[in-house]
Design a protein around this motif. Structure first.
Motif, PDB file in Angstrom:
ATOM      1  N   ALA A 186       0.834  -1.212   0.000  1.00 12.43           N
ATOM      2  CA  ALA A 186       0.000   0.000   0.000  1.00 12.43           C
ATOM      3  C   ALA A 186       0.867   1.260   0.000  1.00 12.43           C
ATOM      4  O   ALA A 186       0.389   2.346  -0.289  1.00 12.43           O
ATOM      5  N   HIS A 232      -2.187 -15.090  -9.647  1.00 14.29           N
ATOM      6  CA  HIS A 232      -2.296 -14.174 -10.784  1.00 14.29           C
ATOM      7  C   HIS A 232      -1.674 -14.715 -12.072  1.00 14.29           C
ATOM      8  O   HIS A 232      -0.762 -15.541 -12.031  1.00 14.29           O
ATOM      9  N   ARG A 273      -4.061   3.253  -0.273  1.00 15.08           N
ATOM     10  CA  ARG A 273      -5.465   2.825  -0.419  1.00 15.08           C
ATOM     11  C   ARG A 273      -6.400   3.966  -0.806  1.00 15.08           C
ATOM     12  O   ARG A 273      -7.602   3.932  -0.524  1.00 15.08           O
TER      13      ARG A 273
HETATM   14  N1  LIG Z   1      -2.480  -6.783  -7.914  1.00 15.29           N
HETATM   15  C1  LIG Z   1      -3.773  -6.878  -7.552  1.00 15.29           C
HETATM   16  O1  LIG Z   1      -4.417  -7.869  -7.793  1.00 15.29           O
HETATM   17  C2  LIG Z   1      -4.424  -5.744  -6.861  1.00 15.29           C
HETATM   18  C3  LIG Z   1      -5.690  -5.913  -6.387  1.00 15.29           C
HETATM   19  N2  LIG Z   1      -6.328  -4.895  -5.767  1.00 15.29           N
HETATM   20  C4  LIG Z   1      -7.695  -5.167  -5.316  1.00 15.29           C
HETATM   21  O2  LIG Z   1      -8.303  -4.010  -4.778  1.00 15.29           O
HETATM   22  C5  LIG Z   1      -8.641  -4.214  -3.414  1.00 15.29           C
HETATM   23  C6  LIG Z   1      -8.360  -2.965  -2.609  1.00 15.29           C
HETATM   24  O3  LIG Z   1      -6.957  -2.704  -2.600  1.00 15.29           O
HETATM   25  P1  LIG Z   1      -6.310  -1.695  -1.598  1.00 15.29           P
HETATM   26  O4  LIG Z   1      -7.350  -0.699  -1.180  1.00 15.29           O
HETATM   27  O5  LIG Z   1      -5.049  -1.167  -2.185  1.00 15.29           O
HETATM   28  O6  LIG Z   1      -6.079  -2.471  -0.251  1.00 15.29           O
HETATM   29  P2  LIG Z   1      -5.438  -3.900   0.085  1.00 15.29           P
HETATM   30  O7  LIG Z   1      -5.039  -3.852   1.495  1.00 15.29           O
HETATM   31  O8  LIG Z   1      -6.342  -5.005  -0.285  1.00 15.29           O
HETATM   32  O9  LIG Z   1      -4.126  -3.958  -0.838  1.00 15.29           O
HETATM   33  C7  LIG Z   1      -2.971  -3.149  -0.596  1.00 15.29           C
HETATM   34  C8  LIG Z   1      -2.014  -3.385  -1.743  1.00 15.29           C
HETATM   35  O10 LIG Z   1      -1.597  -4.755  -1.767  1.00 15.29           O
HETATM   36  C9  LIG Z   1      -1.509  -5.223  -3.104  1.00 15.29           C
HETATM   37  N3  LIG Z   1      -2.515  -6.275  -3.322  1.00 15.29           N
HETATM   38  C10 LIG Z   1      -3.792  -6.321  -2.831  1.00 15.29           C
HETATM   39  N4  LIG Z   1      -4.377  -7.455  -3.189  1.00 15.29           N
HETATM   40  C11 LIG Z   1      -3.467  -8.138  -3.907  1.00 15.29           C
HETATM   41  C12 LIG Z   1      -3.481  -9.386  -4.548  1.00 15.29           C
HETATM   42  N5  LIG Z   1      -4.548 -10.196  -4.506  1.00 15.29           N
HETATM   43  N6  LIG Z   1      -2.371  -9.774  -5.221  1.00 15.29           N
HETATM   44  C13 LIG Z   1      -1.283  -8.992  -5.259  1.00 15.29           C
HETATM   45  N7  LIG Z   1      -1.192  -7.802  -4.661  1.00 15.29           N
HETATM   46  C14 LIG Z   1      -2.287  -7.380  -3.997  1.00 15.29           C
HETATM   47  C15 LIG Z   1      -1.736  -4.028  -3.997  1.00 15.29           C
HETATM   48  O11 LIG Z   1      -0.503  -3.393  -4.245  1.00 15.29           O
HETATM   49  C16 LIG Z   1      -2.623  -3.166  -3.116  1.00 15.29           C
HETATM   50  O12 LIG Z   1      -2.630  -1.796  -3.483  1.00 15.29           O
HETATM   51  C17 LIG Z   1      -7.782  -5.401  -2.978  1.00 15.29           C
HETATM   52  O13 LIG Z   1      -8.310  -6.101  -1.924  1.00 15.29           O
HETATM   53  C18 LIG Z   1      -7.709  -6.196  -4.233  1.00 15.29           C
HETATM   54  O14 LIG Z   1      -8.874  -6.974  -4.356  1.00 15.29           O
HETATM   55  C19 LIG Z   1      -5.739  -3.684  -5.585  1.00 15.29           C
HETATM   56  C20 LIG Z   1      -4.494  -3.451  -6.055  1.00 15.29           C
HETATM   57  C21 LIG Z   1      -3.727  -4.456  -6.763  1.00 15.29           C
END
Ligand SMILES: NC(=O)C1=CN([C@@H]2O[C@H](COP(=O)(O)OP(=O)(O)OC[C@H]3O[C@@H](n4cnc5c(N)ncnc54)[C@H](O)[C@@H]3O)[C@@H](O)[C@H]2O)C=CC1
Ligand SMILES: Cc1cc2nc3c(=O)[nH]c(=O)nc-3n(C[C@H](O)[C@H](O)[C@H](O)COP(=O)(O)O)c2cc1C
Length: 164
Positions: free
Chosen positions: A14, A130, A154
């Motif tokens: 984040a 992924h 976030r």
């Molecule tokens: N790479 C990804 O798949 C990402 C997915 N998201 C999605 O958006 C939602 C909200 O994200 P945030 O508000 O930033 O809070 P969060 O606490 O869920 O995620 C913080 C950060 O962790 C990483 N992240 C989150 N889920 C991930 C995943 N499944 N695989 C790899 N990296 C991941 C991203 O860099 C993200 O900005 C997440 O729960 C997720 O579902 C968001 C950013 C990147």
């Protein structure tokens, strides 16, 4: 030192600011789009970027079959559009919320994006949950009079360009 938990990893990630993009596709499997921050440049010869897509996302089968996509980097003011493409909203509703143009691949190109990359998917590598989509860039459309948007801690943060 123990291996970080999933939550510790997310809390750490984040802190990495990233551009926000709407990734679209169209083709034999139909039209789809989702929001992605996991996008980066790989090589300029041939021009290639990567997009990380969760295989559990509803859009995954569509991207897998179409093998082409458009990376639309969002501008200041696109926050609600980003949330719309960020999950759970029916696909038709996502696309009616904005204006679209079409480039060489025929994938929807967002009007007003900072930049759009029309790509064909040249290679896919699966890591954990992924797929890493390696995308060869076929065409670029730039918009020089928009401000930028970053996902950090976030939340959305607008980036102002003094020249605009
Ligand atoms: N790479 C990804 O798949 C990402 C997915 N998201 C999605 O958006 C939602 C909200 O994200 P945030 O508000 O930033 O809070 P969060 O606490 O869920 O995620 C913080 C950060 O962790 C990483 N992240 C989150 N889920 C991930 C995943 N499944 N695989 C790899 N990296 C991941 C991203 O860099 C993200 O900005 C997440 O729960 C997720 O579902 C968001 C950013 C990147
Ligand atoms: C700011 C933000 C960034 C995101 N980045 C990614 C990403 O890089 N890769 C990914 O697979 N999902 C990412 N997501 C989640 C997808 O946008 C979401 O899972 C997708 O819209 C599919 O949702 P659905 O299964 O409800 O259709 C992100 C969501 C938000 C809000």
């Amino acid at each position: 030192m123990s291996v970080p938990s999933q939550q510790q990893f997310r809390d750490a990630m984040a802190r990495l600011g990233a551009a926000v993009n709407i990734i679209t596709t169209d083709g034999p499997a139909g039209m789809a789009g989702f929001t992605a921050s996991a996008v980066c440049s790989v090589t300029d010869s041939p021009p290639t970027l990567l997009v990380c897509l969760n295989r559990a996302a509803s859009v995954w089968p569509v991207f897998s079959e179409n093998r082409q996509l458009c990376v639309n980097t969002l501008a200041a003011g696109h926050e609600s559009l980003s949330n719309l493409f960020g999950g759970k909203t029916p696909m038709a509703e996502r696309f009616t919320a904005a204006e679209w143009r079409y480039g060489v691949t025929g994938c929807p190109r967002l009007e007003g994006a900072v930049v759009s990359f029309d790509c064909r998917i040249s290679q896919t590598v699966s890591v954990g949950t992924h797929d890493i989509l390696f995308c060869e860039v076929m065409e670029i459309a730039r918009n020089d009079d928009t401000h930028g948007l970053v996902w950090f801690d976030r939340g959305y943060h607008q980036l102002m360009r003094p020249a605009c």
